[in-house]
Design an enzyme around this catalytic site. Structure first.
Site, mmCIF file in Angstrom:
data_model
loop_
_atom_site.group_PDB
_atom_site.id
_atom_site.type_symbol
_atom_site.label_atom_id
_atom_site.label_comp_id
_atom_site.label_asym_id
_atom_site.label_seq_id
_atom_site.Cartn_x
_atom_site.Cartn_y
_atom_site.Cartn_z
ATOM 1 N N VAL A 128 10.965 -4.555 -5.225
ATOM 2 C CA VAL A 128 10.467 -4.907 -6.566
ATOM 3 C C VAL A 128 11.516 -4.576 -7.628
ATOM 4 O O VAL A 128 11.631 -5.262 -8.633
ATOM 5 C CB VAL A 128 9.141 -4.162 -6.858
ATOM 6 C CG1 VAL A 128 8.728 -4.320 -8.313
ATOM 7 C CG2 VAL A 128 8.037 -4.673 -5.939
ATOM 8 N N LYS A 146 -11.257 -15.460 0.451
ATOM 9 C CA LYS A 146 -11.244 -16.910 0.702
ATOM 10 C C LYS A 146 -12.431 -17.627 0.092
ATOM 11 O O LYS A 146 -12.327 -18.788 -0.308
ATOM 12 C CB LYS A 146 -11.187 -17.212 2.191
ATOM 13 C CG LYS A 146 -12.360 -16.685 3.005
ATOM 14 C CD LYS A 146 -11.907 -15.588 3.916
ATOM 15 C CE LYS A 146 -13.087 -14.898 4.551
ATOM 16 N NZ LYS A 146 -12.710 -13.721 5.313
ATOM 17 N N GLU A 191 -2.219 -15.186 -0.435
ATOM 18 C CA GLU A 191 -1.651 -15.318 0.918
ATOM 19 C C GLU A 191 -2.624 -14.809 1.983
ATOM 20 O O GLU A 191 -2.744 -15.384 3.060
ATOM 21 C CB GLU A 191 -0.336 -14.528 0.993
ATOM 22 C CG GLU A 191 0.376 -14.586 2.312
ATOM 23 C CD GLU A 191 0.870 -15.974 2.680
ATOM 24 O OE1 GLU A 191 1.844 -16.443 2.114
ATOM 25 O OE2 GLU A 191 0.243 -16.618 3.546
ATOM 26 N N GLY A 212 -16.698 -3.983 16.840
ATOM 27 C CA GLY A 212 -16.351 -4.167 15.434
ATOM 28 C C GLY A 212 -15.574 -5.444 15.165
ATOM 29 O O GLY A 212 -15.052 -5.655 14.071
ATOM 30 N N GLU A 256 -19.361 -9.191 12.879
ATOM 31 C CA GLU A 256 -20.295 -8.488 11.997
ATOM 32 C C GLU A 256 -21.708 -8.564 12.562
ATOM 33 O O GLU A 256 -22.016 -9.388 13.409
ATOM 34 C CB GLU A 256 -20.236 -9.118 10.608
ATOM 35 C CG GLU A 256 -18.820 -9.022 10.057
ATOM 36 C CD GLU A 256 -18.723 -9.366 8.592
ATOM 37 O OE1 GLU A 256 -19.699 -9.125 7.864
ATOM 38 O OE2 GLU A 256 -17.672 -9.873 8.186
ATOM 39 N N LYS A 308 -11.277 -21.635 4.702
ATOM 40 C CA LYS A 308 -9.825 -21.479 4.842
ATOM 41 C C LYS A 308 -9.122 -22.830 4.964
ATOM 42 O O LYS A 308 -8.065 -23.041 4.365
ATOM 43 C CB LYS A 308 -9.517 -20.601 6.060
ATOM 44 C CG LYS A 308 -9.939 -19.137 5.843
ATOM 45 C CD LYS A 308 -9.841 -18.337 7.137
ATOM 46 C CE LYS A 308 -10.218 -16.880 6.914
ATOM 47 N NZ LYS A 308 -10.402 -16.146 8.199
ATOM 48 N N GLY A 358 -8.078 -7.917 10.183
ATOM 49 C CA GLY A 358 -7.718 -6.517 10.408
ATOM 50 C C GLY A 358 -7.178 -5.908 9.135
ATOM 51 O O GLY A 358 -6.556 -6.580 8.326
#
Lengths: 405, 405
Positions: free
Chosen positions: A31, A100, A124, A182, A185, A200, A297
């Site tokens: 940065v 999304k 992204e 996991g 859901e 998406k 993830g």
């Protein structure tokens, strides 16, 4: 110093904090100055967590702090994320998100505000988790006219399908296991019914084709009806069944759909297994390309969000993420879309041969030793309407799956 | 209007002209103004080719024309490409290239000149042909510390290896066929000895790790010694043999090498076949990602070059492609690099058991029914030095191949 505020300290939000802490040095170097998390917004308290020092419960503190340059919205859902994002952009703060739902629904409007304010709205992480795809579509594949973008965009369903095929296991059984691990859901509807993949592909298509694709117009079929028997036919054909979100240009028309399809070994999508995602792109000069990685993830998603934070920080008052056109992309009626089909039929192949031929013409047949009392045929390319008209004449049909076009 | 000059009207050069003509409209829209090819430089004449109208034989015309904003260097080789590129950059013209030799050898110096002049030197097409990888490494994976970048970076050798394995065919036989099809050059040394992949991994490693990697220091082993028998062992193990260019961080040290390796089905590189290329990246937060596509060929390569032209045109007097550090990346001595090995040994397994055990300890063995008079063992992880010391004690060793680490 670049001051950021993170909205939501759930899975992705805590990932963002972790990534910025872990890779502090290299991020600051890229940065060109220090990136500092000034606030984390969450309704909950986190006693004992170092986040306590920067935790706030009131968005007004963030929106009214002129020092905050970048807002990271990782709350998910449409509200209050939409209101918070809009207010941040209007106040001249860039926004990075993994949301999304919000991008598919209001992305166009939010991008326009960012453009007017000469800041950025970046997302992204909204498609394909950690896989770089939005920025490559926007900044790399600029010499091409893209005529197809197809993806395995949902890790949960890809895990379930991979497992069902590898282990000849039932949908319900694998779903339960995925929930325990996991990977799925408790209410898995958004994943298994294809809604997540639908949002998406709407975002990706809008970017790839330059005109706005409304996710509500995309034909969407989930994986809940896929059975062990379907998987056995797929394996017999040396193919795999994937929940594919596709949009494609055909004879100057576009179609978009989400559905389980049979994919052969000639496609790089064939071997994308487990929770991995992949996005296949075909450009008129590039040819085939594919982007592969972790579609979900905590850390992979946070990696993509923080990549956007770095880009926003390097372009604090310069709009670099241009929008797509607000003109709507007219999608073909799904009934006109053409695929070959694998059709499972009750009965004995020899006894049904004439009836099948009368409806579908000469077709290849497939039978699998341990699937008894039925066989399958592979049709030629048929439109959905043609297929339905034919299928109506053959009550013995059990089910059908499309082959990837 | 953006005026460009193309140096070299060979395969890639004519591809660049074709891409700009074919996608004229969408390219101009993305740039925001018209992109026009003002000159094509080549020593040859092309009677009857539309390029005649813009063809020049003298570089002085291009370098002295202040209207030329962007120079596309697609000549290949070090000279005169190096001199032409340097002069163009010094004259304030951005340069886009597919020339991996030049970028690997002088990229650092040329990037510095571009930085000083506030213009750009871009080389997306130098690694992986049409696959977007340079820009994603530079602009997308900025939240990560990359600890591995490994690629199938040469289409010719991947075609040869895929074919050898699929058809149990000899190297020489497949090479000849590849030459007839135009997939391999008459002098295939740069490809089959791994030199081409070596230059590409040097460029990618410099970008991924931020310090300069000297390609001359990269251990490079080609595919000329790979035999049908090796392929049979690979198939028996359900693995494929790939010419892999790897650089990897291990315990805060880095190594880089090019060599044939055995890749298993757990790696997405396993199913990258024929002339396709793929680049695998592992980031400390991203995890695994892979970029796949056409690593060579006229139009895919030109797609990447023209993508750079669009980026240069959008940032005519702004340096956006920052350089890597001029500090050299110290590479580990190759002798310290650790892999498991597949070792082929002459003789009967039972008779050799004690001798093998004395040298390698308890190891798994592999035998393939139609490879007679020998067997193979799979060692544990060994450094190159350890392997060599052990191998010296067992004269019956025929050959060894590394497993992907």
């Amino acid at each position: 110093m670049i001051q950021i505020a993170v909205l939501g300290y759930g899975t992705v939000g805590s990932g963002v904090v972790e990534v910025i802490n872990t890779n502090h040095e290299s991020i600051n170097k890229r940065v060109g100055q220090e990136v500092n998390i000034k606030y984390v917004l969450d309704l909950r308290d986190f006693p004992g967590d170092p986040v306590e020092k920067v935790l706030v419960h009131d968005y007004e503190i963030i929106i009214n702090d002129p020092e905050v340059d970048i807002v990271v919205e990782v709350m998910g859902g449409v509200e209050p994320a939409y209101t918070f994002t809009k207010r941040a952009l209007q106040a001249g703060k860039s926004v990075c998100t993994s949301n999304k739902e919000l991008v598919a629904r209001h992305g166009l409007e939010l991008l326009k505000i960012a453009e007017e304010k000469n800041i950025n709205y970046m997302f992204e992480a909204s498609c394909g988790g950690g896989i770089p795809i939005i920025r490559p579509l926007h900044s790399s594949l600029t010499a091409d006219e893209i005529d197809e973008i197809s993806g395995i965009l949902n890790g949960t369903t890809n895990y379930i399908l991979s497992k069902m095929q590898a282990e000849n296991a039932d949908f319900e059984e694998v779903l339960k296991e995925a929930q325990e691990k996991g990977y799925a859901e408790r209410n898995p509807e958004a994943d298994v019914e294809g809604y997540d993949a639908c949002r998406k592909i709407a975002i990706l298509s809008s970017l790839a084709f330059g005109n706005h694709v409304n996710y509500e117009e995309i034909y969407t079929e989930g994986i809940t009806k896929i059975t062990v028997e379907d998987m056995k036919y797929a394996s017999a054909l040396d193919m795999s069944i994937k929940l594919l979100a596709t949009s494609k240009k055909e004879n100057d028309k576009f179609y978009a759909m989400v559905s389980p399809v049979l994919v052969g070994t000639d496609s790089p999508l064939y071997s994308v297994n487990d929770v991995f995602n992949a996005i296949f792109v075909h450009g008129n000069v590039l040819g085939d390309a594919m982007f592969y990685g972790s579609g979900a993830g905590k850390l992979p998603t946070a990696s993509a969000v923080v990549g956007d934070v770095v880009d926003c920080a390097k372009h604090l008052h310069e709009n670099v993420m241009t929008s797509w056109n607000s003109e709507k992309l007219d999608l073909m009626d799904i009934k006109e879309v053409v695929h070959p089909f694998l059709v499972r039929i009750k009965g004995k192949e020899a006894e049904m041969a004439d009836a099948v031929k009368a409806v579908f013409g000469a077709v290849k047949t497939v039978s699998v030793p341990d699937v008894e009392g039925e066989f399958a045929i592979i049709t030629g390319p048929l439109s959905e309407a043609e297929y339905e008209a034919k299928a109506a004449k053959l009550p013995e049909i059990i089910s059908r799956i499309r082959f990837k076009a």
